[in-house]
Each structure stands twice: as C-alpha cells, then as structure tokens.
Design an enzyme around this catalytic site. Sequence first.
Site: not given
Ligand code: GRF
Length: 205
Positions: A110, A112
Amino acid sequence: MNKNIAVLASGRGSNLEAIIKNIEIGKCIANLVLVVSDNPDARALKIARDHNIKALYLDPGPKKTWLLPEYEENYVRVLKEHNVNLVCLAGFMRIIKQPLLNAFPNRILNIHPSLLPAFPGLDVQRKALAYGVKYSGCTVHFVDDTVDGGPIIAQAVVPILDNDTPETLAERILKEEHRIYTEAINLILSGQYQIVGRRVIRVES
Ligand code: GRF
C-alpha cells in the site's frame, strides 16, 4: 520469478498512471496484468483501458470501509485467475481483511501519504499541518491486519512550507509517491529483501 502485479484503486489513479508509465519506459520491472476497482466510475479503470490493460469493477458489497468475506473471496478468485504475484493498493479505499491477506501473505503493498507511523488513516495532510510537523512524506508498506501498520518498504520525506495548504502539500507528496512506489515494487519483485522483525532489509541475491 513471476512479475505479474495487479493494482487495486478506487479513484483518480495517479499512482496507477505513474506505475504504467514507468513500466512503459522500462523503469518498473512489473508486468501489470490487471486493474481492479470497487468503484465503477474510478478514473483508474479508464486509465488502464486507455493503456490496453484489463480493468474490472468488482462489486464491493454493502459495507463502506471493507469487503464482506464473500465479496473479498471474489477479489481473491479474480487475482488468482490472473496469476497475480503482487497486489498493489493505490488509493484503494477499503480495509483489507482475511481472505485477501491469507491468499497473498506479504504480497500486498500500500502507499500512504504520510511518514508512517505518523498520521495513519484519512485526511492526513490536514492532520500533519494541524499538528505542526515540519516534515511529512509518503510510505510504501506491506499490508497486514492493521490500518497502515505493516512493515515499511520505502519512504520519502517532504518538507512542510509555511504557506502550505492540505492541497499544496498533497501535491508535493504525490510526486514522491509516484517515484517510490515503483522503487518498492521493483525491490519486492526482485526478491532481494528480507523481513526481519518489522524491518525490510535489502539483500544481494
Ligand atoms: C494517494 O495519496 C495515496 O497515497 C493514498 O490515496 C491517494 C491515491 O491517489 N493511499 P491516486 O488515486 O493514486 O491518484
């Protein structure tokens, strides 16, 4: 080793887009075989299809923040059918539970947008600004049965500026996300690491 990955995404898909670009230019060693979303309108699905990558909406069932076991089993079945070796969550807005964790032990990543263990959960750029930290960043970690709590694979630090808003901070963090997710995927697919306690350590093969 099988380098098949799947990306699970619920929305915008900018991390997915970065992974696809890095695969296309040879920077990412993954073979992206499938994109799955719990949201039929996710931009991530369109991005995948525009790049001729198979993209599926899978019914998440009635719960808002996780998948009931019978729905999660369906995710497992589809991922296994596509011979997926590594599952990459990229803005997938569901807590992952047993059927998936059992089917892919230490094979789910994941990303984050904070320096974990600081600020797990949602709305983290606002929380970082409200707390007054001077640095934030992003983290790629293994997924376990905690929220944003698995062993850390990669992090990048982003300084917080006096005039930052949650939006400007998120934008700068996102640039780093796009870089380190590929690095983390490459490391895990290369197999050149060990998990020692909570530490993910590089090893030469
Ligand atoms: C990102 O900031 C990621 O870290 C978090 O959700 C957001 C997803 O952005 N888990 P995207 O859909 O990849 O543009």
